[in-house]
Motif scaffolding. Structure first.
Motif, short mmCIF file in Angstrom:
data_model
loop_
_atom_site.label_atom_id
_atom_site.label_comp_id
_atom_site.label_asym_id
_atom_site.label_seq_id
_atom_site.Cartn_x
_atom_site.Cartn_y
_atom_site.Cartn_z
N GLY A 69 0.76 -1.24 0.00
CA GLY A 69 0.00 0.00 0.00
C GLY A 69 0.79 1.28 0.00
O GLY A 69 0.20 2.37 -0.01
N VAL A 70 2.12 1.21 0.02
CA VAL A 70 2.92 2.44 0.05
C VAL A 70 2.73 3.20 -1.25
O VAL A 70 2.86 2.65 -2.35
N ARG A 71 2.45 4.50 -1.14
CA ARG A 71 2.17 5.33 -2.32
C ARG A 71 3.25 6.36 -2.60
O ARG A 71 3.31 6.91 -3.70
N VAL A 72 4.09 6.68 -1.60
CA VAL A 72 5.10 7.73 -1.77
C VAL A 72 6.42 7.24 -1.19
O VAL A 72 6.43 6.63 -0.12
N LEU A 73 7.52 7.53 -1.89
CA LEU A 73 8.85 7.15 -1.42
C LEU A 73 9.75 8.37 -1.47
O LEU A 73 9.88 9.03 -2.51
N THR A 74 10.40 8.67 -0.33
CA THR A 74 11.36 9.77 -0.26
C THR A 74 12.71 9.32 -0.78
O THR A 74 13.26 8.32 -0.31
N LEU A 75 13.28 10.06 -1.72
CA LEU A 75 14.53 9.66 -2.34
C LEU A 75 15.75 10.08 -1.54
O LEU A 75 16.83 9.51 -1.70
N SER A 76 15.63 11.09 -0.69
CA SER A 76 16.80 11.59 0.04
C SER A 76 17.36 10.51 0.96
O SER A 76 16.63 9.70 1.52
N GLY A 77 18.68 10.51 1.09
CA GLY A 77 19.33 9.54 1.98
C GLY A 77 19.79 8.28 1.29
O GLY A 77 20.47 7.46 1.91
N ALA A 78 19.45 8.10 0.03
CA ALA A 78 19.88 6.91 -0.70
C ALA A 78 21.21 7.17 -1.38
O ALA A 78 21.49 8.28 -1.84
N SER A 79 22.03 6.13 -1.48
CA SER A 79 23.35 6.29 -2.12
C SER A 79 23.22 6.62 -3.59
O SER A 79 24.11 7.23 -4.19
N TRP A 80 22.10 6.22 -4.20
CA TRP A 80 21.89 6.46 -5.63
C TRP A 80 21.18 7.79 -5.92
O TRP A 80 20.80 8.07 -7.07
N ALA A 81 20.99 8.62 -4.88
CA ALA A 81 20.41 9.96 -5.04
C ALA A 81 21.25 10.92 -4.20
O ALA A 81 20.84 11.37 -3.14
N SER A 82 22.45 11.22 -4.70
CA SER A 82 23.44 11.95 -3.91
C SER A 82 23.57 13.39 -4.38
O SER A 82 22.76 13.88 -5.18
N ASN A 105 7.66 4.81 -11.39
CA ASN A 105 6.65 5.23 -12.37
C ASN A 105 5.81 4.04 -12.83
O ASN A 105 4.59 4.15 -13.01
N ARG A 106 6.46 2.89 -13.03
CA ARG A 106 5.73 1.71 -13.50
C ARG A 106 4.74 1.20 -12.47
O ARG A 106 3.66 0.71 -12.80
N LEU A 107 5.11 1.34 -11.19
CA LEU A 107 4.26 0.85 -10.10
C LEU A 107 3.17 1.85 -9.70
O LEU A 107 2.12 1.47 -9.20
N GLY A 108 3.45 3.14 -9.88
CA GLY A 108 2.55 4.16 -9.36
C GLY A 108 2.95 4.66 -8.00
O GLY A 108 2.13 5.20 -7.26
N VAL A 109 4.23 4.49 -7.63
CA VAL A 109 4.76 5.04 -6.38
C VAL A 109 5.29 6.44 -6.68
O VAL A 109 6.12 6.62 -7.58
N ILE A 110 4.83 7.44 -5.94
CA ILE A 110 5.14 8.83 -6.24
C ILE A 110 6.48 9.21 -5.62
O ILE A 110 6.70 8.99 -4.42
N PRO A 111 7.40 9.80 -6.38
CA PRO A 111 8.67 10.24 -5.81
C PRO A 111 8.47 11.47 -4.92
O PRO A 111 7.80 12.43 -5.31
N ASP A 123 -1.26 7.05 -11.14
CA ASP A 123 -1.97 5.84 -11.54
C ASP A 123 -2.04 5.71 -13.07
O ASP A 123 -1.84 4.62 -13.62
N PHE A 124 -2.33 6.81 -13.75
CA PHE A 124 -2.42 6.75 -15.22
C PHE A 124 -1.08 6.41 -15.84
O PHE A 124 -1.00 5.62 -16.78
N THR A 125 -0.01 7.01 -15.30
CA THR A 125 1.32 6.72 -15.82
C THR A 125 1.67 5.24 -15.60
O THR A 125 2.26 4.59 -16.48
#
Length: 375
Positions: free
Chosen positions: A178-191, A207-213, A353-355
């Protein structure tokens, strides 16, 4: 993307702009206060009328982590140990709320995954034990349905990218839960240098899943690259205007303009640290973001129960009418207020969702690993 987003305007299920009461309280003209309602009360009554038609979609609440430390609580009756409960949400005309699955600093790997799953379990338990007030929602339609049934919609997220490590399988599992949003900060791949090749693959899978950045707290280069690369609208769940207050999580004007051009959403936090100590300071940030990014790219983020201080007039979730009254005093038109409180968040949910539906026809689940792309 622009063609898609042009179709996503104010959500009709949330009440059309014409659904506002036909006779809002009259505001006194110049001269002595001899009317039935004094000016402050009249503005507040008008704010409540606006919110009755267009409730608040609150972009960030830290309640799950706060509730972990309470031996017992009842959100239906009211809970003085936290800043968010059902009576205050109803008084504040909150129709939907994103419940953060935040992690303390330095938590990574299995411990980060475990803490995220524990909070997910807690949120489900809380919603299940408060069925008259709360309802879990995943989509814009479910959010509107909850509101139409007199419930407050609870959306899961933002979760922390630290819970993923380099596993897109964990991302898919969190989405299934059910997670809809993911925070990118703090990841090694978002520096500081921006998104790595693996980071861009994470964004494509989101984007494929519908999880909002969620880009709040990310460095400017990461924000810029994610805004440009994402096929779905992005969120900044806790960002105000850096031109007014130089907080690192606030956005400079050039990024606000890019966010607006991409139809993303900057949700201004009601925190003294990021916006200032008064309701007027918060309104200044909302004015600025609306001017730079546009009225379709500004939203609200209470940020209650996240361990931060709040403006003196906005101590808890019940006080949203006071903020809307301040914006009415400043001349905000009711269509812009409807976008701010409800319709912009609904548009972003629908866009994700549409994306996702379109992307799932073109892409299979990614099996990429960070060592393969960034090694």
């Amino acid at each position: 993307m622009a063609d898609l987003q042009d179709e996503l305007h104010a959500d009709p299920e949330a009440g059309a702009l014409g659904d506002l009461p036909e006779s809002l309280p009259e505001l006194p003209a110049t001269g002595p206060r001899t009317s039935v309602l004094d000016p402050d009360t009249a503005w507040l009554e008008r704010a409540r009328a606006v919110l009755a038609a267009h409730p608040v979609a609150d972009g960030y609440c830290g309640l799950p982590w706060a509730l972990r430390h309470l031996p017992w609580f009842d959100l239906e009756l009211g809970e003085s140990a936290v800043g968010t409960d059902i009576p205050r949400l109803r008084e504040g005309h909150v129709g939907a709320q994103f419940w953060s699955l935040r992690l303390p600093e330095g938590l990574h790997g299995d411990r980060a995954v475990g803490a995220t799953l524990e909070q997910l379990d807690l949120v489900r338990t809380v919603v299940r034990t408060h069925p008259e007030g709360l309802r879990l929602a995943r989509t814009a339609g479910e959010t509107a349905d909850a509101r139409n049934c007199g419930r407050i919609a609870v959306l899961l997220g933002p979760a922390s990218a630290a819970a993923l490590g380099d596993s897109l399988g964990i991302l898919r599992s969190l989405h299934m839960l059910g997670v809809r949003v993911l925070t990118l900060s703090g990841a090694s791949w978002a520096s500081e240098a921006g998104l790595t090749r693996f980071g861009e693959e994470v964004l494509r899978e989101m984007n494929r899943l519908g999880v909002i950045p969620d880009l709040s707290g990310a460095c400017d280069e990461t924000v810029r690259r994610a805004v440009a690369a994402s096929k779905a609208p992005v969120l900044c769940t806790r960002s105000a205007a850096r031109a007014l207050r130089p907080h690192p999580a606030n956005l400079p004007d050039d990024l606000l303009a890019e966010l607006g051009a991409a139809k993303g959403l900057c949700m201004v936090p009601l925190t003294a640290e990021q916006t200032g100590p008064t309701v007027r300071d918060v309104a200044d940030h909302l004015d600025h973001v609306r001017e730079v990014a546009g009225p379709e790219s500004v939203g609200l983020s209470g940020t209650y129960d996240s361990g931060t201080a709040h403006p003196q007039e906005l101590p808890d979730a019940s006080r949203y009418p006071h903020l809307i009254a301040e914006l009415l005093r400043r001349g905000w038109p009711e269509p812009d207020l409807a976008l701010l409180t409800w319709a912009n968040a609904q548009r972003v949910l629908r866009g994700a969702d549409f994306t996702a539906k379109a992307a799932q026809l073109r892409r299979r689940p990614s099996t990429a690993r960070i060592a393969e792309l960034d090694g």
